[in-house]
Write an enzyme that holds these catalytic residues in place. Sequence first.
Site, PDB file in Angstrom:
ATOM      1  CE  LYS A 108      -2.013  -1.272   3.912  1.00 38.92           C
ATOM      2  NZ  LYS A 108      -1.696  -2.420   3.922  1.00 38.92           N
ATOM      3  NE  ARG A 151       1.764  -4.526  11.179  1.00 39.20           N
ATOM      4  CZ  ARG A 151       2.855  -4.334  10.579  1.00 39.20           C
ATOM      5  NH1 ARG A 151       3.974  -4.800  10.690  1.00 39.20           N
ATOM      6  NH2 ARG A 151       2.372  -3.437   9.513  1.00 39.20           N
ATOM      7  NE  ARG A 195       5.900  -0.083   9.978  1.00 32.39           N
ATOM      8  CZ  ARG A 195       4.852  -0.180   9.230  1.00 32.39           C
ATOM      9  NH1 ARG A 195       4.507   0.390   8.222  1.00 32.39           N
ATOM     10  NH2 ARG A 195       3.921  -0.852   9.860  1.00 32.39           N
TER      11      ARG A 195
HETATM   12  P1  ADP Z   1       2.307  -1.768   3.159  1.00 33.49           P
HETATM   13  O1  ADP Z   1       2.088  -0.281   3.115  1.00 33.49           O
HETATM   14  O2  ADP Z   1       1.042  -2.542   2.490  1.00 33.49           O
HETATM   15  O3  ADP Z   1       2.298  -2.257   4.560  1.00 33.49           O
HETATM   16  P2  ADP Z   1       4.432  -1.687   1.828  1.00 33.49           P
HETATM   17  O4  ADP Z   1       4.492  -0.841   0.634  1.00 33.49           O
HETATM   18  O5  ADP Z   1       5.575  -0.829   2.970  1.00 33.49           O
HETATM   19  O6  ADP Z   1       3.446  -2.531   2.388  1.00 33.49           O
HETATM   20  O7  ADP Z   1       5.535  -2.890   1.285  1.00 33.49           O
HETATM   21  C1  ADP Z   1       5.972  -3.811   2.202  1.00 33.49           C
HETATM   22  C2  ADP Z   1       7.442  -4.069   1.767  1.00 33.49           C
HETATM   23  O8  ADP Z   1       7.272  -4.971   0.463  1.00 33.49           O
HETATM   24  C3  ADP Z   1       8.463  -3.036   1.349  1.00 33.49           C
HETATM   25  O9  ADP Z   1       9.596  -3.463   1.678  1.00 33.49           O
HETATM   26  C4  ADP Z   1       8.301  -2.779  -0.079  1.00 33.49           C
HETATM   27  O10 ADP Z   1       9.124  -2.159  -0.664  1.00 33.49           O
HETATM   28  C5  ADP Z   1       7.983  -4.105  -0.626  1.00 33.49           C
HETATM   29  N1  ADP Z   1       7.307  -4.458  -1.638  1.00 33.49           N
HETATM   30  C6  ADP Z   1       6.034  -3.499  -2.058  1.00 33.49           C
HETATM   31  N2  ADP Z   1       5.514  -3.932  -2.947  1.00 33.49           N
HETATM   32  C7  ADP Z   1       6.294  -5.081  -3.746  1.00 33.49           C
HETATM   33  C8  ADP Z   1       6.047  -5.905  -4.830  1.00 33.49           C
HETATM   34  N3  ADP Z   1       5.068  -5.757  -5.643  1.00 33.49           N
HETATM   35  N4  ADP Z   1       7.035  -6.800  -4.996  1.00 33.49           N
HETATM   36  C9  ADP Z   1       8.002  -6.904  -3.995  1.00 33.49           C
HETATM   37  N5  ADP Z   1       8.020  -6.277  -2.898  1.00 33.49           N
HETATM   38  C10 ADP Z   1       7.294  -5.289  -2.624  1.00 33.49           C
END
Ligand code: ADP
Length: 210
Positions: free
Chosen positions: A13, A167, A156
Amino acid sequence: MRLILLGAPGAGKGTQAERISEKLGIPTISTGNILREAIKNGTQTGLKAKAFMDQGLLVPDDVIIGIVSERLDQEDCRGGYILDGMPRTIPQAQALEDTGIRIDSVISIEIDDAIIEPRMTGRRVCSGCGSSYHISANPPKNEGVCDVCGGPLVIRRDDTPETVRHRLEVFHQETEALKGFYQKLGKLRLIEGNQPIEDVTRDIMTALGV
Ligand code: ADP
Ligand code: ZN
């Protein structure tokens, strides 16, 4: 354009919100980032939220609703916004509806639980601006440094494997039901989250018709 991003923790997200925000020129309202900032600054809200977040629990609805309605009143939200991390419960979604806010689209980023743990343990976030990175899937240009603001990247507190599992349980118990809520309103769009970051962005833009 008023958007909501739904999805399990680690679904992507925050990552997608950053990209869509840039493409559409609207701000992202991330309740997680607002709360982490409040904790860092030691505010009243931050103190209240911290204990819940450290345990992987949801921060109470009244706190979240207060934060978000205050934020949405600000000038930069007039032309639309992306809500990342709110609503997380039906009462929060109902509170949004009750304020008369018209949400255009709800994007649910779909991902299997099995993929989540490696994503979360590899996640690094900027302690300056909240941008999200991944040590292998989306590394910063310089290790440990935010591409956007130059701030230091940190792990985090709630990204430990144990808290992630908790979670995820909370997501299935409380947040997943929101899909039904927005489906009934005809606003829900499902997006496959288990593909490269750019492909997820492309699918979201297609679903939005932009
Ligand atoms: P959320 O906000 O839904 O908790 P994040 O955007 O922070 O998730 O993404 C979680 C982790 O996964 C981050 O380290 C991000 O860089 C990685 N990530 C996000 N989208 C992808 C994807 N399509 N493929 C691989 N890794 C991803
Ligand atoms: Zn930054």
